[in-house]
Structure formats: structure tokens, C-alpha cells
Design a protein around this motif. Structure first.
Motif, PDB file in Angstrom:
ATOM      1  N   TYR A  60       4.684  13.880   0.914  1.00  0.00           N
ATOM      2  CA  TYR A  60       5.641  12.856   1.316  1.00  0.00           C
ATOM      3  C   TYR A  60       6.705  12.754   0.230  1.00  0.00           C
ATOM      4  CZ  TYR A  60       1.874  11.389   4.467  1.00  0.00           C
ATOM      5  OH  TYR A  60       0.895  11.361   5.421  1.00  0.00           O
ATOM      6  N   HIS A 101      -0.796  11.210  -0.336  1.00  0.00           N
ATOM      7  CA  HIS A 101      -1.416   9.899  -0.217  1.00  0.00           C
ATOM      8  C   HIS A 101      -2.741   9.854  -0.979  1.00  0.00           C
ATOM      9  CE1 HIS A 101       0.711   8.082   3.573  1.00  0.00           C
ATOM     10  NE2 HIS A 101       1.411   7.952   2.459  1.00  0.00           N
ATOM     11  N   ARG A 103      -4.991   7.895  -0.244  1.00  0.00           N
ATOM     12  CA  ARG A 103      -5.955   7.734   0.862  1.00  0.00           C
ATOM     13  C   ARG A 103      -6.542   9.072   1.282  1.00  0.00           C
ATOM     14  NH1 ARG A 103      -5.508   8.331   6.394  1.00  0.00           N
ATOM     15  NH2 ARG A 103      -6.763   6.868   7.673  1.00  0.00           N
ATOM     16  N   ASP A 104      -5.682  10.106   1.417  1.00  0.00           N
ATOM     17  CA  ASP A 104      -6.153  11.413   1.869  1.00  0.00           C
ATOM     18  C   ASP A 104      -7.118  12.032   0.871  1.00  0.00           C
ATOM     19  OD1 ASP A 104      -4.518  11.033   4.033  1.00  0.00           O
ATOM     20  OD2 ASP A 104      -2.905  12.343   3.301  1.00  0.00           O
ATOM     21  N   ALA A 166      -2.405   3.613   5.403  1.00  0.00           N
ATOM     22  CA  ALA A 166      -1.426   4.697   5.271  1.00  0.00           C
ATOM     23  C   ALA A 166       0.004   4.182   5.238  1.00  0.00           C
ATOM     24  CB  ALA A 166      -1.600   5.698   6.410  1.00  0.00           C
ATOM     25  N   ASP A 169       1.733   3.720   1.735  1.00  0.00           N
ATOM     26  CA  ASP A 169       2.289   4.883   1.023  1.00  0.00           C
ATOM     27  C   ASP A 169       1.891   4.944  -0.449  1.00  0.00           C
ATOM     28  OD1 ASP A 169       3.694   6.153   3.106  1.00  0.00           O
ATOM     29  OD2 ASP A 169       5.333   4.713   2.940  1.00  0.00           O
ATOM     30  N   LEU A 171       0.813   6.707  -3.465  1.00  0.00           N
ATOM     31  CA  LEU A 171       0.929   8.142  -3.734  1.00  0.00           C
ATOM     32  C   LEU A 171       0.286   8.553  -5.051  1.00  0.00           C
ATOM     33  CD1 LEU A 171       4.686   8.962  -2.899  1.00  0.00           C
ATOM     34  CD2 LEU A 171       2.713   9.184  -1.395  1.00  0.00           C
TER      35      LEU A 171
END
Length: 807
Positions: A60, A101, A103-104, A166, A169, A171
Motif C-alpha cells: 500500500y 498491513h 494485520r496481514d 484493515a 491502515d 503499516l
């Protein structure tokens, strides 16, 4: 920054760090992702940078505004003095960040679902590991142990669910403005948490872990917090409870707006020959908010809030994320008749966000307390003032605009410090009042206080990472002298001021301040006297001169001889150094971001008859090492090692508290002494001041002073000036006794000395015993002097300050 546009160039992005910038590499860096307790995550692992960027995770890239929650602290300090960086309005920037992210990565590491009845936390920690690939052994495993912030590693935590959404964002960023991260901004990996205060967006990220309790590190508990104003110190009965409560933590950025044009001290002609008196001026600035909430309205008032003018908002091309999130600032503008601006007593701006919240009219005083007051979340109306002045040359009327505070250290804003606050706190951030007797007790490496501008700082935590080493600070520890202040101000920058302020523990009592004033007069008189004595000499105590490298000789793999040409006199004659025996020369290197000074003792000339217009240094180069100190290696010695003939360096002096006058007469810390026997403890490059003394004594046949030296090194190759010392030992055995203490004996030659370290038994055997006529001088690494030499000498019967002194 404002002129540069809505995307801040990397070189203009503000920098806020709690420790030195680590020298990390992409290839060696690891991101450790795990959980505590472990059952919260099934696939904990250490990720390489290549694994994170291999394409497994979507990339991103979008603009994010990051601001320090101490932005505009300087205004609040006008009401009550604060510690920390005195940000005016520039503790904010907006860059294009690229990353993946968080999160990922957590999901790929097997993060389990958070139960609805529990609250979990995402912990983020930075690293200060300093690898140098050209020196790394093949089997080196990654660790994070080297240099750290003054209060331990920088770590924090945020609610896990914020990162797992998500649309927030959050990062792991590796790019900035289309390039890899700059080291100042977190290379190779940092956290970007849009809408959060800068203190949560950890740089140089090394660890991510999930836990069911918040972070307990020093910087998470005692930094970036807002507590009630009645909490005035950490010792308050309720301080710990408030600081440990997550309700006091600063997370979301606060609503803010600032006027950039007119600039501070800008002057605009009220009328010109070709323009009408009702011409307009475009007032401009920026505004930002947290939580992704948009700025709905920006308004300008010229009458104290009775009426408001609507301002136009300016965005970049794609301000939205996920259809509702606004992660960046906006610029705004409003055209106003110049005559109205000149007539207004004050020009103020406020913003309103998507929740219809607006900025307060007046500054509310909040406090963050560690060892001093700090101020956070200042977001009242931003106000500038104007008045009419006359150009002395053209006699034209000008509108002069003044902001509340000047940038940086400028103090010419319309706001002025609260005189009552300055009187009560001594202008500092602590109410603790200290005497000189109390300060004098703290003069050791594990307990060091210094005085700067009548404020007292506990610098014990600084000694381990200070770029100049502990040796640059310890001569001033516990001392009641203004020399500390003058030396500090000559070489330190805003980053150093920040670290200094974190160490503030109190102010001097009125009686102590009076004594310091007397010392200031003493220092001024001493300087004037010294300058008069040194007329016609190259080396001056308060002025740098340029010396040119004319020859460089390699003595060993890490030792060099550097010969510098001194500047010539006004009459064109060769420059005369005129350095007293036992004194040092200060070398200064001006890097792009800092000035670094170190004291070196030249080995030539020592005697007046040796003056030939040059100065010679014997320098051991401390190359960068794995996990070594910050900055890597020795800054000055590595710089010297890279110099080419014809390049220049700044020098000044003389420096030091010991002068040898000849025939056993010394001046030590301003007092006269007479000794006929002298013991010397040397280690590594600490030999050079001893060499001056040895050379001066043994060059004078009428000087009957006897010397015994123990020179301590790891290997034979580490011994400086071995041949010169041995020659004196052979020629003058009754006046100079020499002993080499090596950790490892040389394999390629016969070695008459047993290997071993400096200890009491060796000093008893080699040194002249304690006596009123026996002096011991020390110069070498801190560990050798503090842990071996001084304790051993005191056990034998010597006393610091009486017959033990260090160069």
C-alpha cells in the motif's frame, strides 16, 4: 516546510528520536513476530526483510500526516516552563509512505481470534543493533542488545483491534516518498499508524508481539501521557496509578490548525504607488486531525471570535481512504483585505472536524511528568498579531506580523515567559533545589551529576552511549564550574538539548547560584589572562584555527602518525604551537548533522626547541565493530584515517587540568604541587600525555624526577611508541622504569614481561609507594582506570585528589 507543498520532502520531515540512530542493514534485519502467552499465535517466526517484501503481502502507498503530540509545546511553555523539545508548530510532516498491513503479517503468523470479552494489545519495539556486514562472522545470530535509549529500548503498545481493522491502515513501512526509508525515519522498517500521535509510530521495528496486557516499558508508561494537573511529580501518591492507566495514554492525534502565512516577522507594505489601499492578502496554513476524521471547516477571526471568515480547503488528488478515512493534513487559505489585517488586534484560526468538534479558544495546561514538566496536545486557536511599523529607509508604512513564538531558539514571539514561573522554577523543569555540596557527592561513573546554566542534570544514563564517550563528561561530574556550561554550549545541538532535558533533576539554590556567578567571573579572568599569555601563538583557548594535513604514516594496522602544518603568523613565519607539557589540543570535525570534538595530546612538539610549524598526533583508530558503541568506532579517529594530504581540520587549546612546569613542579586543577617521584598508569592511546611528561623530564639532565610506568595493552601491536619508550628505559634506567602489561604475549619475539592485567600486586611491585613526594597520574580506558587502577592504588594507600590525578 509549508512552502515545499503538501507532500513533505524527506529532508524536511521532522525528526524525533529517543536514542541514537542505529546503523541497520536490509540483509541482516529481522522482524520477530510472536505472542505472549504463546498460545495466542500458532506460527510465530522471525521474518527477513526479503520475506516481508516477497509479494506475499499486498503493498500500500498513500500520504500520512505524522505529528508529535508535543507540537506547539513552546507556546504552552510560555505559561508554565516545560522540558523536552520546544516545538513551535513544525513538529508535523506529511509523506508518502509505502508498506504492508500489520494485520496481514499477524494473520500469516497464526494470530488467534481475540475473544469478545477480552482486550488484547499489539506491542511494538525498536532495535539499536549496529551490524557492519564487512566485519560480521558467518555464524553471527541476530540480537538487539547493543546501544539503546537512555531509559531502555523504545517500545509501546496499541489496542490489537485497531491494527486488525484493515480500514485503519496500520503499516509496516519500508518506503518513504518513493524511496527506501531514510535512517532518521526508521530504515529498514518502521510502523506507520495513521491518525495516531508520532510517539506510537515506532522506528527501526524489530519486534511485534500480541499480549493480553499493555506494554510495561519505560517509554510506554512515562511518555506520551496526559494526566491531571494536580499530578506534579512521579512522587505524587496517585502518579503511578494515572501513568499506568491506558486512559491517560495519547493515542489519536488531536485536532489542529496553524497559520503559516503571514510568516513570523513578515513585513508587508500597507500601500504601494500602483496598488489600492483595499488590496487583499492571502492568509494560508494547514490543519490536521486524528482517527481518520475529516476537517470539515477552517475559519479565521479578526475580532476575537465575534465573527468568522470561511477558509477554502486544499487537498491532494486522493484524500480519501476506504471512502471515509482522511489520513493527511489539508492546506487552507482565506483572502482578507490587508487593511483589515493591520487593524486587527489578533488574527486567529480554528478548525472543526466531522464530529463537529472544534479547537478551544485558550490553551489548557496539561502536564506530562517524568523528572520534569512536559506539555502535550496544545491545540487552542492559533493566534498571530500585527502592528504598523515604518521602514527607516523608505519611510513607508509596513504591516509587521508576529507569531506567538519564534522558531527554534528564537524568543521574539508575542508570547513571553511567565515571570512567576521562571522565578519559582529557576527557569527549568524541576522544583528540586540543590546545593553545591550535594552535587559534589555525585562524581562517579555510576552516579554522575553536572551543572549547566545553574541547572543540575543526572547524566549517569548518558555515559554509556554519549558520542564523545564518558571521558568527555566525567571531568565535569560533581564540579561547581561554569566551564561545563561553556563546553556544552560550544558543541551540542537540539538533539543533545533534548537528552539533556530528560536528565534534569533540579536547580541550584540561590547560594549555589551566587557561587557559580563568582566562578563565571573567575573563568572570564582566567580566559583573559590565558589569551594575553598566548599572544603570538597559534593555539588559542577560545578560537579554532585550521591545520593542514601534510603527512600520514601507518605505524600498525590501526595506528597512524598524522603531521599537520600550523597556520603561519601574520608576518609569514612558521606558527608556534606553545602547548604546555601535559595539555591537550581539541580537534573538531563538522559533519553534516553535528559537530564532534575530541581532545588529543600531540607527541610533537613537546619542548620549545622542537617547534617547527607543525603538530604531530599518534592516533589509534577504533574501527567499527559488531555491536560496538554508538557512533560506530571512534568518530574522529575514523575521520582522520580517511583524510588526504592537503585537507584541513579545526584545532584549539590548550585543554586539560595538569601542567608540568619542570623539575618536579606541577600545576594540577589550578594548584601548585612538587613531587620527586611519579607513577604512571597508561592504557592504549592514553600513553600520549604520559609521553609528553616522560620526554620533557628525560630531555632535561637537570630534572631529577624519577618515573615508573605501567603501560597496559592487549597485544604487543597495541603498544604505542614502543621503541621510543624502550630507548629511554635503556638509556636512563635510574630515572625511568618501564613495565608492559599485556593480555597476550607476542609470538614472534622474546618477551621479558609475564602476561596479565593491572592489579594491586603489580602496582606494589613496580610503583613508588605512597608518600608526600610521590604522585600517580592516570590516562587510559575507563574500565582500566575506574575498575583496576584507582581501587588498587587506594588499597595501597594513595588518595584521589591528593596524589592520584587523571589527565
Amino acid at each position: 516546510m509549508f512552502d515545499a507543498g503538501m507532500i513533505t520532502p524527506t529532508k524536511l520531515h521532522y525528526v524525533r528520536s529517543h536514542g541514537p540512530v542505529p546503523q541497520l542493514t536490509w540483509e541482516r534485519h529481522r522482524l520477530s513476530v510472536f505472542a505472549d502467552p504463546p498460545e495466542l499465535m500458532t506460527n510465530a517466526k522471525d521474518w527477513t526483510m526479503d520475506e516481508l517484501m516477497a509479494g506475499t503481502f499486498r503493498n500500500y502507498e498513500f500520504p500520512v500526516t505524522i505529528a508529535c503530540d508535543g507540537n506547539r509545546r513552546k507556546e504552552m511553555s510560555m505559561i508554565k516552563q516545560a522540558g523536552g523539545i520546544g516545538f513551535s508548530t513544525a513538529g508535523v510532516s506529511n509523506c508518502l509512505w509505502r508498506g504492508i498491513h500489520v494485520r496481514d503479517v499477524l494473520l500469516a503468523s497464526g494470530l488467534q481470534d481475540q475473544p469478545d470479552s477480552e482486550r488484547w494489545w499489539l506491542h511494538i519495539e525498536g532495535t539499536f543493533f549496529l551490524p557492519f556486514p564487512h566485519r560480521l562472522p558467518d555464524d553471527l545470530t541476530y540480537h538487539s542488545g547493543a546501544d539503546e535509549c537512555s531509559e531502555g529500548r523504545y517500545a509501546t503498545s496499541i489496542p490489537l483491534m485497531h491494527a486488525m481493522d484493515a480500514t485503519n491502515d496500520v503499516l509496516l513501512a519500508f518506503g518513504q516518498n518513493g524511496r527506501v526509508l531514510h535512517p532518521d525515519h526508521g530504515y529498514p522498517l518502521r510502523c506507520i499508524i495513521p491518525g495516531y500521535v508520532g510517539g506510537r509510530q515506532v522506528k527501526w521495528v524489530h519486534k511485534l508481539w500480541v499480549a493480553n496486557i499493555p506494554n510495561m516499558s519505560h517509554y510506554h508508561i512515562w511518555d506520551n501521557r496526559v494526566v491531571p494537573s494536580f499530578i506534579t511529580s512521579k512522587e505524587h501518591p496517585l502518579a503511578s496509578a494515572f501513568f499506568h492507566s491506558e486512559n491517560s495514554a495519547c493515542m489519536d492525534q488531536i485536532l489542529q490548525s496553524v497559520i503559516c502565512r503571514p510568516r513570523h516577522n513578515e513585513r508587508v507594505p500597507l500601500t504601494t504607488g500602483n496598488e489600492s489601499a483595499d488590496r487583499v492578502y492571502k492568509v494560508e496554513g494547514f490543519a490536521y486531525n486524528g482517527s481518520g476524521t475529516p476537517i470539515n471547516r477552517v475559519e479565521l477571526t479578526l475580532d476575537g471570535g465575534k465573527t468568522w471568515k470561511y477558509c477554502f480547503k486544499h487537498y491532494w488528488d486522493k484524500p480519501l481512504r476506504h471512502g471515509e478515512k482522511h489520513w493527511g493534513w489539508i492546506f487552507w487559505s482565506c483572502e482578507v483585505p490587508l487593511q483589515d489585517l493591520s487593524n486587527a488586534a489578533e488574527i486567529a484560526v480554528r478548525a472543526c472536524d466531522g464530529h463537529m468538534q472544534t479547537q478551544p479558544e485558550h490553551i489548557a495546561w496539561y502536564v506530562f511528568t517524568r523528572t520534569e514538566f512536559r506539555h502535550l496536545l496544545t491545540n487552542a486557536w492559533y493566534r498571530i498579531r500585527s502592528h504598523i511599523v515604518t521602514d527607516p529607509n523608505t519611510k513607508q508604512s509596513l504591516v509587521h506580523f508576529v507569531h506567538p513564538v519564534g522558531p527554534g531558539k528564537d524568543d521574539d514571539g508575542w508570547m513571553k515567559p511567565n515571570p512567576e514561573d521562571a522565578e519559582q522554577s529557576g527557569g527549568g523543569g524541576s522544583d528540586r533545589v540543590l546545593s553545591l555540596e550535594e552535587v559534589a557527592k555525585h562524581d562517579k561513573r555510576d552516579d554522575a551529576w553536572i551543572i549547566i546554566d545553574n541547572k543540575v542534570y543526572d547524566v549517569t544514563s548518558v555515559l554509556g552511549w554519549h558520542p564523545g564517550g564518558a571521558e568527555a563528561i566525567m571531568p565535569y561530574a560533581g564540579k561547581a564550574t561554569v566551564d561545563t556550561t561553556s563546553q556544552y554550549k560550544g558543541i551540542h545541538d537540539n538533539y543533545a538539548n533534548l537528552k539533556r532535558d530528560e536528565c534534569l533533576i533540579g536547580v541550584l539554590s540561590p547560594e549555589a547560584a551566587e557561587e557559580m556567578e563568582k566562578d563565571a567571573q573567575r573563568a572570564a579572568e582566567d580566559l583573559a589572562k590565558l589569551k594575553e599569555e598566548r599572544k603570538g601563538l597559534v593555539l588559542q583557548p577560545d578560537t579554532f584555527v585550521r591545520a593542514t594535513l601534510v603527512e600520514r604514516k601507518e605505524v600498525s594496522h590501526d595506528t597512524r602518525i598524522y603531521i599537520f602544518q600550523l597556520p603561519k603568523s601574520e608576518t609569514g613565519e612558521k606558527g608556534v604551537l606553545g602547548l604546555p607539557v601535559g595539555q591537550h589540543v581539541m580537534l573538531s570535525i563538522h559533519f553534516e548533522d553535528q559537530g564532534v570534538l575530541r581532545a588529543y595530546t600531540p607527541i610533537y612538539p613537546v619542548l620549545p626547541e622542537e617547534e617547527n610549524g607543525t603538530i604531530t598526533f599518534c592516533v589509534k583508530t577504533y574501527f567499527p565493530t559488531v555491536g560496538g558503541p554508538y557512533p560506530p568506532g571512534g568518530l574522529i579517529s575514523n575521520y582522520l584515517d580517511c583524510m588526504k594530504e592537503g585537507e584541513e581540520i579545526d584545532i584549539r587549546g590548550p585543554m586539560g587540568e595538569i601542567i608540568y612546569k619542570g623539575k618536579g613542579c606541577f600545576v594540577i586543577e589550578g594548584k601548585d604541587y612538587k613531587f620527586d617521584r611519579v607513577n604512571l598508569v597508561a592504557g592504549g592511546s592514553g600513553l600520549t600525555p604520559h609521553w609528553q611528561f616522560i620526554h620533557a623530564v628525560l630531555s632535561d639532565k637537570d630534572d631529577k624526577t624519577r618515573i615508573s610506568m605501567i603501560d597496559c595493552n592487549k597485544t604487543f601491536e597495541d603498544i604505542l611508541m614502543h621503541d621510543e619508550l624502550q630507548k629511554y628505559a635503556d638509556e636512563c634506567p635510574d630515572r625511568f622504569k618501564l613495565w608492559h602489561a599485556l593480555s597476550k604475549a607476542p609470538e614472534d619475539r622474546e618477551w621479558p614481561y609475564p602476561t596479565g592485567h593491572l592489579d594491586v600486586d603489580l602496582m606494589k611491585k613496580q610503583f613508588y609507594p605512597p608518600d608526600d613526594n610521590v604522585l600517580t597520574l592516570l590516562c587510559g580506558p575507563g574500565g582500566l582506570i575506574e575498575k583496576a587502577a584507582i581501587p588498587g592504588l587506594e588499597e595501597i594507600g594513595f588518595k584521589k585528589g591528593k596524589n592520584i590525578f587523571g589527565y
